[in-house]
Design an enzyme around this catalytic site. Structure first.
Site, PDB file in Angstrom:
ATOM      1  N   TYR A 174     -12.799  -1.833  -3.279  1.00  0.00           N
ATOM      2  CA  TYR A 174     -13.245  -1.969  -1.888  1.00  0.00           C
ATOM      3  C   TYR A 174     -14.742  -1.675  -1.601  1.00  0.00           C
ATOM      4  CZ  TYR A 174      -8.294  -2.152  -0.080  1.00  0.00           C
ATOM      5  OH  TYR A 174      -7.065  -2.342   0.244  1.00  0.00           O
ATOM      6  N   LYS A 219       1.000  -1.300   0.086  1.00  0.00           N
ATOM      7  CA  LYS A 219      -0.005   0.043  -0.211  1.00  0.00           C
ATOM      8  C   LYS A 219       0.864   1.314   0.091  1.00  0.00           C
ATOM      9  CE  LYS A 219      -4.040  -2.370   2.248  1.00  0.00           C
ATOM     10  NZ  LYS A 219      -4.903  -2.303   3.471  1.00  0.00           N
ATOM     11  N   HIS A 251      -1.888  -5.542   1.428  1.00  0.00           N
ATOM     12  CA  HIS A 251      -3.314  -6.068   1.190  1.00  0.00           C
ATOM     13  C   HIS A 251      -3.066  -7.754   0.947  1.00  0.00           C
ATOM     14  CE1 HIS A 251      -7.382  -7.233  -0.195  1.00  0.00           C
ATOM     15  NE2 HIS A 251      -6.548  -7.620  -1.491  1.00  0.00           N
ATOM     16  N   ASN A 258      -2.132   0.061   6.884  1.00  0.00           N
ATOM     17  CA  ASN A 258      -1.553  -1.205   7.547  1.00  0.00           C
ATOM     18  C   ASN A 258      -0.437  -1.824   6.504  1.00  0.00           C
ATOM     19  OD1 ASN A 258      -3.784  -2.233   5.840  1.00  0.00           O
ATOM     20  ND2 ASN A 258      -4.704  -2.991   7.316  1.00  0.00           N
ATOM     21  N   GLU A 285      -9.447 -10.109  -7.906  1.00  0.00           N
ATOM     22  CA  GLU A 285      -8.504  -9.083  -7.450  1.00  0.00           C
ATOM     23  C   GLU A 285      -7.436  -9.086  -8.523  1.00  0.00           C
ATOM     24  OE1 GLU A 285      -9.971  -8.778  -2.892  1.00  0.00           O
ATOM     25  OE2 GLU A 285      -7.521  -9.300  -3.398  1.00  0.00           O
TER      26      GLU A 285
HETATM   27  P1  IDP Z   1      -8.012  -6.806   5.740  1.00  0.00           P
HETATM   28  O1  IDP Z   1      -7.181  -5.999   4.765  1.00  0.00           O
HETATM   29  O2  IDP Z   1      -6.883  -7.237   6.742  1.00  0.00           O
HETATM   30  O3  IDP Z   1      -8.712  -7.812   4.819  1.00  0.00           O
HETATM   31  P2  IDP Z   1     -10.584  -5.468   5.890  1.00  0.00           P
HETATM   32  O4  IDP Z   1     -11.444  -5.790   7.199  1.00  0.00           O
HETATM   33  O5  IDP Z   1     -10.858  -6.245   4.379  1.00  0.00           O
HETATM   34  O6  IDP Z   1      -9.102  -5.921   6.349  1.00  0.00           O
HETATM   35  O7  IDP Z   1     -10.383  -4.027   5.559  1.00  0.00           O
HETATM   36  C1  IDP Z   1      -9.984  -3.634   4.369  1.00  0.00           C
HETATM   37  C2  IDP Z   1      -9.032  -2.164   4.739  1.00  0.00           C
HETATM   38  O8  IDP Z   1      -9.717  -1.229   5.235  1.00  0.00           O
HETATM   39  C3  IDP Z   1      -7.853  -2.397   5.704  1.00  0.00           C
HETATM   40  O9  IDP Z   1      -6.728  -3.333   5.372  1.00  0.00           O
HETATM   41  C4  IDP Z   1      -7.498  -1.288   6.411  1.00  0.00           C
HETATM   42  O10 IDP Z   1      -6.728  -0.575   5.398  1.00  0.00           O
HETATM   43  C5  IDP Z   1      -9.072  -0.636   6.308  1.00  0.00           C
HETATM   44  N1  IDP Z   1      -9.789  -0.778   7.507  1.00  0.00           N
HETATM   45  C6  IDP Z   1     -10.354  -1.897   8.249  1.00  0.00           C
HETATM   46  N2  IDP Z   1     -11.031  -1.783   9.298  1.00  0.00           N
HETATM   47  C7  IDP Z   1     -10.804  -0.456   9.590  1.00  0.00           C
HETATM   48  C8  IDP Z   1     -10.850   0.312  10.652  1.00  0.00           C
HETATM   49  O11 IDP Z   1     -11.575  -0.160  11.652  1.00  0.00           O
HETATM   50  N3  IDP Z   1     -10.698   1.521  10.490  1.00  0.00           N
HETATM   51  C9  IDP Z   1     -10.119   2.254   9.675  1.00  0.00           C
HETATM   52  N4  IDP Z   1      -9.303   1.400   8.511  1.00  0.00           N
HETATM   53  C10 IDP Z   1      -9.855   0.212   8.449  1.00  0.00           C
HETATM   54 MG    MG Z   2      -9.915  -7.837   3.577  1.00  0.00          MG
END
Ligand code: IDP
Ligand code: MG
Length: 139
Positions: free
Chosen positions: A51, A11, A117, A114, A128
């Site tokens: 997303y 990212k 992905h 984070n 994807e």
């Molecule tokens: P993942 O990337 O671990 O699969 P997902 O729940 O699919 O997590 O969420 C997609 C992305 O959205 C996350 O990687 C993160 O960048 C963002 N995200 C997820 N949950 C939160 C949150 O509670 N607050 C802010 N950003 C979030």
């Molecule tokens: Mg996810």
């Protein structure tokens, strides 16, 4: 064992912080083969589509802003049990909950920013991958 594929993005924070090389090193030394890879940047429309499952979540606008603010590295990775093993390698969504030695534990800043992905199913990995790559870009 049959090898299968997953899709990843390093990212914008990973690119900005100079972590492309270190993260790819973790990925390849963990047994993943790079099938396709490119430095690219998501448009707002791309990020909203990618997303879409999160469109009603309170963090959606911030997520789109973050994912479009600079280049990413998109890649397809191959390994036995690729989807599940890559989710293990990257660690929990929230880096404060990500296990020691995982990519998010080592390189991520926050639950929103984070670092990486990883696809959550074989079906989503295929969707994807096709979002970013044509057949002739896959090796
Ligand atoms: P993942 O990337 O671990 O699969 P997902 O729940 O699919 O997590 O969420 C997609 C992305 O959205 C996350 O990687 C993160 O960048 C963002 N995200 C997820 N949950 C939160 C949150 O509670 N607050 C802010 N950003 C979030
Ligand atoms: Mg996810």
């Amino acid at each position: 064992m049959v090898k299968n594929k997953t899709f990843t993005m390093l990212k914008p924070d990973s690119v900005e912080n100079g972590n492309i090389g270190a993260i790819l090193e973790k990925i390849t030394t963990s047994g993943f083969r790079i099938v396709a890879m490119k430095l690219t940047q998501l448009t707002t429309a791309d990020a909203k589509a990618f997303y879409v499952v999160h469109k009603d979540r309170p963090f959606f606008d911030d997520l789109v802003e973050y994912m479009t603010r600079g280049p990413i590295v998109a890649a397809i990775l191959e390994k036995e049990n690729a989807v599940q093993d890559f989710r293990t390698l990257i660690g929990a969504t929230n880096p404060s909950e990500a296990a020691e030695g995982t990519i998010r534990n080592m390189f991520a800043e926050s639950i929103s920013q984070n670092a990486v992905h990883g696809s959550d199913s074989d079906n989503n990995a295929a969707i994807e991958s096709a979002f970013h790559f044509s057949e002739r870009e896959m090796f």
